[in-house]
Design a protein around this motif. Structure first.
Motif, PDB file in Angstrom:
ATOM      1  N   GLN A 285       1.068  -0.966  -0.258  1.00 51.23           N
ATOM      2  CA  GLN A 285       0.259  -0.171  -0.231  1.00 51.23           C
ATOM      3  C   GLN A 285       1.110   1.216   0.362  1.00 51.23           C
ATOM      4  O   GLN A 285       0.944   2.237  -0.431  1.00 51.23           O
ATOM      5  N   ARG A 286       2.120   1.159   0.254  1.00 48.41           N
ATOM      6  CA  ARG A 286       2.670   2.295   0.854  1.00 48.41           C
ATOM      7  C   ARG A 286       3.834   2.552  -0.216  1.00 48.41           C
ATOM      8  O   ARG A 286       3.666   3.921  -0.674  1.00 48.41           O
ATOM      9  N   PHE A 287       3.795   1.802  -0.755  1.00 49.89           N
ATOM     10  CA  PHE A 287       4.474   1.704  -2.500  1.00 49.89           C
ATOM     11  C   PHE A 287       3.465   2.136  -3.748  1.00 49.89           C
ATOM     12  O   PHE A 287       3.187   3.096  -4.220  1.00 49.89           O
ATOM     13  N   GLU A 288       2.310   2.059  -3.462  1.00 48.06           N
ATOM     14  CA  GLU A 288       1.384   2.935  -3.840  1.00 48.06           C
ATOM     15  C   GLU A 288       0.861   3.859  -4.176  1.00 48.06           C
ATOM     16  O   GLU A 288       0.597   4.653  -4.732  1.00 48.06           O
ATOM     17  N   ALA A 289       0.998   4.304  -2.866  1.00 50.74           N
ATOM     18  CA  ALA A 289       0.961   5.893  -2.255  1.00 50.74           C
ATOM     19  C   ALA A 289       2.039   6.614  -3.420  1.00 50.74           C
ATOM     20  O   ALA A 289       2.002   7.377  -3.869  1.00 50.74           O
ATOM     21  N   GLU A 290       2.855   6.463  -3.166  1.00 51.09           N
ATOM     22  CA  GLU A 290       3.984   6.077  -3.465  1.00 51.09           C
ATOM     23  C   GLU A 290       4.448   6.544  -4.851  1.00 51.09           C
ATOM     24  O   GLU A 290       4.623   7.280  -6.174  1.00 51.09           O
ATOM     25  N   LEU A 291       4.151   5.823  -5.807  1.00 54.30           N
ATOM     26  CA  LEU A 291       3.578   5.771  -7.316  1.00 54.30           C
ATOM     27  C   LEU A 291       2.902   6.872  -7.790  1.00 54.30           C
ATOM     28  O   LEU A 291       2.788   7.742  -8.126  1.00 54.30           O
ATOM     29  N   ALA A 292       1.267   7.135  -7.422  1.00 53.08           N
ATOM     30  CA  ALA A 292       0.785   7.756  -7.172  1.00 53.08           C
ATOM     31  C   ALA A 292       1.322   8.670  -7.574  1.00 53.08           C
ATOM     32  O   ALA A 292       1.342   9.698  -7.871  1.00 53.08           O
ATOM     33  N   ARG A 293       1.787   9.597  -6.275  1.00 56.14           N
ATOM     34  CA  ARG A 293       2.618  10.556  -6.140  1.00 56.14           C
ATOM     35  C   ARG A 293       3.810  10.780  -6.963  1.00 56.14           C
ATOM     36  O   ARG A 293       3.814  12.182  -7.661  1.00 56.14           O
ATOM     37  N   ARG A 294       4.970   9.894  -7.414  1.00 61.38           N
ATOM     38  CA  ARG A 294       5.514  10.016  -8.764  1.00 61.38           C
ATOM     39  C   ARG A 294       5.336   9.819  -9.776  1.00 61.38           C
ATOM     40  O   ARG A 294       5.969  11.098 -10.335  1.00 61.38           O
ATOM     41  N   LEU A 295       4.403   9.508  -9.606  1.00 66.90           N
ATOM     42  CA  LEU A 295       4.361   9.183 -11.840  1.00 66.90           C
ATOM     43  C   LEU A 295       2.613   9.088 -11.771  1.00 66.90           C
ATOM     44  O   LEU A 295       2.169   8.285 -12.291  1.00 66.90           O
TER      45      LEU A 295
END
Length: 335
Positions: A285-295
């Motif tokens: 879930q944390r990685f998904e949120a990071e992807l949404a922010r970065r890309l």
């Protein structure tokens, strides 16, 4: 050395990182990076290999292979009782380089290397479709590999401590004598003299051919490490959709993230696949949120957790993720 009696320490992890950077470095070079003598470095490596924690593998460089030949990801659905037999059969196929048992409505996820689409069709239609209990297959051919596991690092050494790797160029093409060398590299650190004995060539000729393969980016040498000792015991696969004009930029950016082991563009509605190594299930879930922010151009369409890795770039793995054997990668293998 018995597998259960050995636990890698910090020096062992530093040794693995050194060989990730330079898989065929001499023990003098490795020892200098670690601050130990060459005999100690060699002894520790043998302990890691005997316990199934690490091994240097050899296979065609998949980024170049995807441009000139054929890479594919294949999802297989099976009757529940048919999975053990399918795993046993598929793990011995030299073109099937990786196998995972995964969640999210799929049974097996395969990575396959073949010389061309005709050979891939034969593997799918004749070898996979002959599996008892097969329900269906879904094949995704790879168009671009942005990054794969031979660039992933354990993070146990500082950059200044790493032994020097070889600089590579490109432009070489596979020839029969290169395939001879690949066939003898079930151990990526096998000395040239032993390869020469297996192939009937001279050691100097083998060294020249091996240098051609590495310098010409035909061959990848990778220090494969058992996932449980990396501190990232969770493997997951994400599927995504990216606008075509954003695909290259997004794929390149993903390879810079430490969680990403593999990132490739594929055919189909979902045009990007990535595999991750994570510290916990919560990291998904944390990685998904990071992807949404970065890309923001990337839209995740599906996720699957690896329940068990069976084979990774030719290395056969036990239930604990340790390396038990190797099936040398051979895209040209016959039935």
């Amino acid at each position: 050395m018995a597998q259960d009696s050995f636990t890698p320490d910090e020096t062992d992890l530093r040794l693995v990182h050194a060989l990730q950077a330079a898989p065929r470095a001499t023990w003098h070079e490795v020892g200098r990076s670690l601050g130990v003598d060459p005999v100690t470095a060699a002894r520790r490596w043998q302990g890691l290999a005997d316990a199934g924690f690490a091994r240097v593998t050899a296979y065609p460089e998949v980024r170049l292979w995807a441009k000139e030949h054929c890479n594919a990801f294949i999802e297989i659905d099976l009757e529940p009782t048919a999975r053990p037999h399918a795993v046993e059969v598929l793990s011995r196929l030299p073109q099937v380089v990786s196998i995972s048992v995964i969640s999210s409505g799929r049974d097996l996820f395969l990575t396959v290397l073949t010389p061309d689409l005709t050979t891939l069709s034969h593997v799918v239609l004749h070898q996979l479709h002959a599996l008892p209990g097969l329900r269906r297959t879904r094949t995704h051919t790879v168009t671009t590999v942005y990054g794969e596991g031979n660039r992933w690092r354990l993070g146990a050494l500082e950059p200044r401590q790493l032994p020097a790797g070889r600089s590579t160029g490109g432009g070489a093409v596979w020839k029969p004598h290169h395939r001879e060398v690949l066939g003898a590299l079930d151990d990526g650190r096998r000395p040239a003299a032993e390869i020469a004995a297996r192939t009937g060539r001279s050691a100097s000729t083998v060294r020249r051919w091996l240098n051609e393969m590495v310098d010409g980016r035909l061959l990848s040498l990778r220090c494969e490490v058992a996932q449980p000792i990396t501190g990232r015991p969770i493997a997951a696969t994400f599927w995504a959709r990216v606008p075509p004009d954003e695909l290259d930029r997004t794929g390149t950016a993903l390879t810079e993230l430490p969680e990403v082991r593999l990132c490739a563009a594929v055919t189909g509605a979902d045009n990007l696949v990535m595999t991750l190594w994570l510290r916990s299930l919560g990291d998904i879930q944390r990685f998904e949120a990071e992807l949404a922010r970065r890309l923001p151009a990337l839209a995740l369409t599906d996720r699957a957790v690896t329940l068990r890795a069976v084979k990774r770039m030719g290395c056969l793995l036990d239930d604990a993720g340790r390396i038990t054997d190797v099936v040398p990668v051979d895209p040209w293998a016959g039935p």
